[in-house]
Each structure stands twice: as C-alpha cells, then as structure tokens.
Scaffold this motif. Structure first.
Motif, PDB file in Angstrom:
ATOM      1  N   GLU A   1       0.815  -1.215   0.000  1.00  0.00           N
ATOM      2  CA  GLU A   1       0.000   0.000   0.000  1.00  0.00           C
ATOM      3  C   GLU A   1       0.847   1.262   0.000  1.00  0.00           C
ATOM      4  OE1 GLU A   1      -2.590  -0.759   3.317  1.00  0.00           O
ATOM      5  OE2 GLU A   1      -4.207  -1.377   1.977  1.00  0.00           O
ATOM      6  N   THR A   2       2.116   1.146   0.343  1.00  0.00           N
ATOM      7  CA  THR A   2       3.019   2.308   0.299  1.00  0.00           C
ATOM      8  C   THR A   2       4.102   2.081  -0.743  1.00  0.00           C
ATOM      9  OG1 THR A   2       4.383   1.370   2.087  1.00  0.00           O
ATOM     10  CG2 THR A   2       2.623   2.882   2.720  1.00  0.00           C
ATOM     11  N   TRP A   3       3.704   1.395  -1.823  1.00  0.00           N
ATOM     12  CA  TRP A   3       4.662   1.022  -2.861  1.00  0.00           C
ATOM     13  C   TRP A   3       5.317   2.268  -3.446  1.00  0.00           C
ATOM     14  CZ3 TRP A   3       6.845  -3.323  -3.537  1.00  0.00           C
ATOM     15  CH2 TRP A   3       7.489  -3.641  -4.737  1.00  0.00           C
ATOM     16  N   PRO A   4       6.646   2.326  -3.476  1.00  0.00           N
ATOM     17  CA  PRO A   4       7.318   3.563  -3.859  1.00  0.00           C
ATOM     18  C   PRO A   4       7.484   3.791  -5.355  1.00  0.00           C
ATOM     19  CG  PRO A   4       8.944   1.950  -3.211  1.00  0.00           C
ATOM     20  CD  PRO A   4       7.604   1.308  -2.992  1.00  0.00           C
ATOM     21  N   LEU A   5       7.230   2.770  -6.175  1.00  0.00           N
ATOM     22  CA  LEU A   5       7.401   2.951  -7.607  1.00  0.00           C
ATOM     23  C   LEU A   5       6.094   3.421  -8.236  1.00  0.00           C
ATOM     24  CD1 LEU A   5       9.458  -0.243  -8.523  1.00  0.00           C
ATOM     25  CD2 LEU A   5      10.294   2.027  -7.964  1.00  0.00           C
ATOM     26  N   ALA A   6       6.180   4.402  -9.124  1.00  0.00           N
ATOM     27  CA  ALA A   6       4.985   4.888  -9.802  1.00  0.00           C
ATOM     28  C   ALA A   6       4.374   3.762 -10.636  1.00  0.00           C
ATOM     29  CB  ALA A   6       5.353   6.068 -10.692  1.00  0.00           C
ATOM     30  N   HIS A   7       3.084   3.505 -10.453  1.00  0.00           N
ATOM     31  CA  HIS A   7       2.428   2.454 -11.207  1.00  0.00           C
ATOM     32  C   HIS A   7       0.935   2.746 -11.250  1.00  0.00           C
ATOM     33  CE1 HIS A   7       1.640   1.130  -7.096  1.00  0.00           C
ATOM     34  NE2 HIS A   7       0.618   0.469  -7.585  1.00  0.00           N
ATOM     35  N   ARG A   8       0.297   2.235 -12.273  1.00  0.00           N
ATOM     36  CA  ARG A   8      -1.158   2.305 -12.389  1.00  0.00           C
ATOM     37  C   ARG A   8      -1.795   1.013 -11.900  1.00  0.00           C
ATOM     38  NH1 ARG A   8      -4.273   0.346 -16.259  1.00  0.00           N
ATOM     39  NH2 ARG A   8      -2.454  -0.097 -17.551  1.00  0.00           N
ATOM     40  N   LEU A   9      -1.090  -0.093 -12.127  1.00  0.00           N
ATOM     41  CA  LEU A   9      -1.598  -1.405 -11.751  1.00  0.00           C
ATOM     42  C   LEU A   9      -0.442  -2.245 -11.233  1.00  0.00           C
ATOM     43  CD1 LEU A   9      -3.810  -3.620 -11.771  1.00  0.00           C
ATOM     44  CD2 LEU A   9      -3.213  -4.076 -14.148  1.00  0.00           C
ATOM     45  N   LEU A  10      -0.602  -2.760 -10.015  1.00  0.00           N
ATOM     46  CA  LEU A  10       0.395  -3.648  -9.414  1.00  0.00           C
ATOM     47  C   LEU A  10      -0.147  -5.064  -9.441  1.00  0.00           C
ATOM     48  CD1 LEU A  10       3.043  -4.057  -7.805  1.00  0.00           C
ATOM     49  CD2 LEU A  10       1.715  -3.677  -5.724  1.00  0.00           C
ATOM     50  N   LEU A  11       0.594  -5.985 -10.080  1.00  0.00           N
ATOM     51  CA  LEU A  11       0.198  -7.385 -10.178  1.00  0.00           C
ATOM     52  C   LEU A  11       1.169  -8.234  -9.382  1.00  0.00           C
ATOM     53  CD1 LEU A  11      -0.655  -7.255 -13.941  1.00  0.00           C
ATOM     54  CD2 LEU A  11      -2.292  -7.758 -12.136  1.00  0.00           C
ATOM     55  N   VAL A  12       0.647  -8.947  -8.410  1.00  0.00           N
ATOM     56  CA  VAL A  12       1.460  -9.743  -7.496  1.00  0.00           C
ATOM     57  C   VAL A  12       1.385 -11.204  -7.927  1.00  0.00           C
ATOM     58  CG1 VAL A  12       1.781 -10.451  -5.100  1.00  0.00           C
ATOM     59  CG2 VAL A  12       1.017  -8.124  -5.623  1.00  0.00           C
TER      60      VAL A  12
ATOM     61  N   SER B   1      -4.087  -8.490  -7.781  1.00  0.00           N
ATOM     62  CA  SER B   1      -3.916  -7.146  -8.322  1.00  0.00           C
ATOM     63  C   SER B   1      -4.253  -6.088  -7.291  1.00  0.00           C
ATOM     64  CB  SER B   1      -4.805  -6.950  -9.565  1.00  0.00           C
ATOM     65  OG  SER B   1      -6.172  -6.970  -9.202  1.00  0.00           O
ATOM     66  N   SER B   2      -3.602  -4.942  -7.433  1.00  0.00           N
ATOM     67  CA  SER B   2      -3.895  -3.756  -6.621  1.00  0.00           C
ATOM     68  C   SER B   2      -3.838  -2.551  -7.537  1.00  0.00           C
ATOM     69  CB  SER B   2      -2.879  -3.610  -5.489  1.00  0.00           C
ATOM     70  OG  SER B   2      -3.021  -2.331  -4.876  1.00  0.00           O
ATOM     71  N   ARG B   3      -4.851  -1.709  -7.482  1.00  0.00           N
ATOM     72  CA  ARG B   3      -4.893  -0.513  -8.316  1.00  0.00           C
ATOM     73  C   ARG B   3      -4.773   0.761  -7.492  1.00  0.00           C
ATOM     74  NH1 ARG B   3      -7.759  -4.408 -10.665  1.00  0.00           N
ATOM     75  NH2 ARG B   3      -7.646  -4.647 -12.934  1.00  0.00           N
ATOM     76  N   SER B   4      -4.371   0.619  -6.247  1.00  0.00           N
ATOM     77  CA  SER B   4      -4.255   1.790  -5.371  1.00  0.00           C
ATOM     78  C   SER B   4      -2.877   2.411  -5.542  1.00  0.00           C
ATOM     79  CB  SER B   4      -4.479   1.387  -3.912  1.00  0.00           C
ATOM     80  OG  SER B   4      -3.600   0.335  -3.552  1.00  0.00           O
TER      81      SER B   4
END
Length: 296
Positions: free
Chosen positions: A108-119, A152-155
């Motif tokens: 939730e505090t991912w430092p890289l700019a992204h629109r969609l995070l896929l785990v 996935s996370s889109r936040s």
C-alpha cells in the motif's frame, strides 16, 4: 464437387529485406498497435546484431524490504513496453517469510509509480477480505504442473514519505532476459501473414505467440489454424511446456478470441481494466491469456 487442396504454409524468418511486408500485414491486422509492432521488430533486429539490450522491451529490478533498518525480504519487479511501463509485476517467491500484515502495508506504500500492481505468488495468499485493495485474478502456468497465483492492486500511492522510503532499498535495474523470433507466413513464396514467439525468464516454460495476423483475403479458418499450429510448433521445438497468447477484450479482437477457443486454446485468466484507456471517462480494456499445455 471436389475440394481444392489447401496449399501448405511455411515460416520465413523476418529480415530487413522483408520488413515492410511484415509492417503492411501488421497495419491491416492491428491498426493502432502497429507502432508497438514496429518497435518490437526493431528490437528483434537489434538483438540479432547482439547489441546491448538496455531494457528496451522488458526490465527487471530487485527491491529489498526493510524493517527497523534490517532486511526481511527480497522482491523481483518486472515492467514491459508491451503492457505499459505503468503496469508493475511483482514476484513473491522470495517473500515467504514476510508476515502478511507487513506485506500489505508495504504494497500500500509502494514507492514505484504504477497504475496497476500485479502480485505473482507460487502459493495462495490469505488476503483480508477487501477486494477493493487486493483482488485474486486467477492463475497462470508455472513449471512442473504448478501455477502462479495472480493478485492485483490498483491503489496508486499519492506520495512516498521518507518513512516509506526507509522501508525499501531499490536494486539496480537490468533488462529481463527474453528471446524473440518473428516470421513471415508465406504461401507459394507470397507473404500472407506474420507471427512470432517470445520467451521470458519471468514466465519459465511458456512460449508466447507474438503479433500474429493474416491478410484479410487469406484469413480462412483453415489458414489461421495452420498459422497457429506452425507457431505452436516453434514452442514445441524449444521443449516449452505451454503455448500461450496474450490479447485484450477489445471488440476488434472478438473474432480472434473465438478462433483461439475453436483452435483449442483455453482462457486462463482475464484481468479487468488492465490496459490504459486513452479516454479519461472510460475504463481500459481487459487483459486475457489463452493457453494450451504442450507436455503431459
């Protein structure tokens, strides 16, 4: 009435001298995506000259997760030009000892700019029941009959504080090892289609069909099936375990999706709103993967 026998197709490796023939076929089959196909072809020629990759098509980066200034886990991050650099794939294979509560906080505090995070995980993860934050999307093939579980996370973070930065140590960014081959599909020496095959270390054992298209005047079902079979044979020749094709849920590819199903490819996963939309008022297209197991 006797049927006219179907003339066999053959694959001819893409070369500079037949580059414009391939681009012409791509333009008729893919329209707006032609620029990305041209970029893929140029990258293919670049690789064939054994020039440095520089992460032009795909990049891998390692990141160490910290707790009280001590490392607790290591993550692998992959981004690609094909999916968009704002789509971030995160491998959790090295995070088995990281407490889930801590992992959720980190993501939730991912430092890289992204629109969609896929785990991507090698085993199911026990997320809190909150699909607005993290959603299970399905499975993709993994070696030895296993599967990768995709979440996935889109936040997208609004900003990264110094405290957040202290949670992560970013490693050096490198190109992701990939292989790629493109071919013209010819009948009697005349180009009627294009196809290709990718592999990437991030998806071991999978051969990805790349940018396949047939000229409209030649696009009969039997011809398309033969083109798919030839591409599948490229994957078999490399002893790969799966043959897969990525596509989108766009109306443009509705017929192609039906053909994949008739050919025997199974829909493995569908991720909503995967591709960025050019219209600020509408959602992006879905991401779909069709696949076929090649080994027992």
């Amino acid at each position: 009435m006797a049927q006219i026998p179907q003339k066999k197709l053959r694959l001819v490796p893409l070369q500079i001298r037949n580059f414009w023939s391939a681009v012409s076929i791509a333009r008729s089959g893919f329209g707006d995506e032609t620029a990305m196909i041209v970029f893929s072809y140029l990258w293919y020629f670049w690789r064939n000259l054994r020039l440095p990759d520089f992460g032009l098509m795909a990049r891998r980066q390692s990141m160490t997760l910290m707790s009280r200034r001590a490392p607790i886990a290591l993550a692998d991050i992959v981004t690609t030009a094909i999916h968009g650099w704002d789509v971030c794939w995160l491998d959790l294979e090295l995070l088995r000892d990281c407490p889930m509560s801590d992992l959720l906080t980190y993501l939730e505090t991912w430092p890289l700019a992204h629109r969609l995070l896929l785990v991507r995980s090698h085993s199911p993860l026990h997320w809190p029941h909150d699909e607005d934050r993290f959603c299970f999307e399905g499975k993709l093939p993994a070696p030895h009959g296993r599967g990768f579980y995709i979440y996935s996370s889109r936040s997208t973070p609004n900003g990264v504080t110094r405290f957040d930065r202290d949670r992560f140590i970013t490693g050096r960014q490198n190109s992701l090892h990939t292989t790629c081959d493109f071919y013209l599909i010819e009948r009697d020496g005349v180009p009627i289609g294009i196809t290709g095959l990718y592999t990437a270390d991030f998806w071991p054992g999978i051969g990805w069909g790349g940018w396949g298209a047939i000229n409209r005047e030649a696009a009969f079902r039997q011809t398309i099936f033969e083109a798919l079979r030839l591409t599948e044979e490229l994957a078999r020749a490399r002893d790969l375990q799966w043959f897969c094709i990525e596509t989108s849920g766009a109306e443009t590819y509705r017929l192609a999706r039906k053909i994949y199903e008739y050919y025997g490819l199974e829909l493995l996963i569908e991720i909503t709103d995967f591709f960025a939309s050019t219209d600020a008022w509408s959602k992006g297209e879905n991401y779909l993967v069709y696949g076929k197991r090649l080994t027992v």
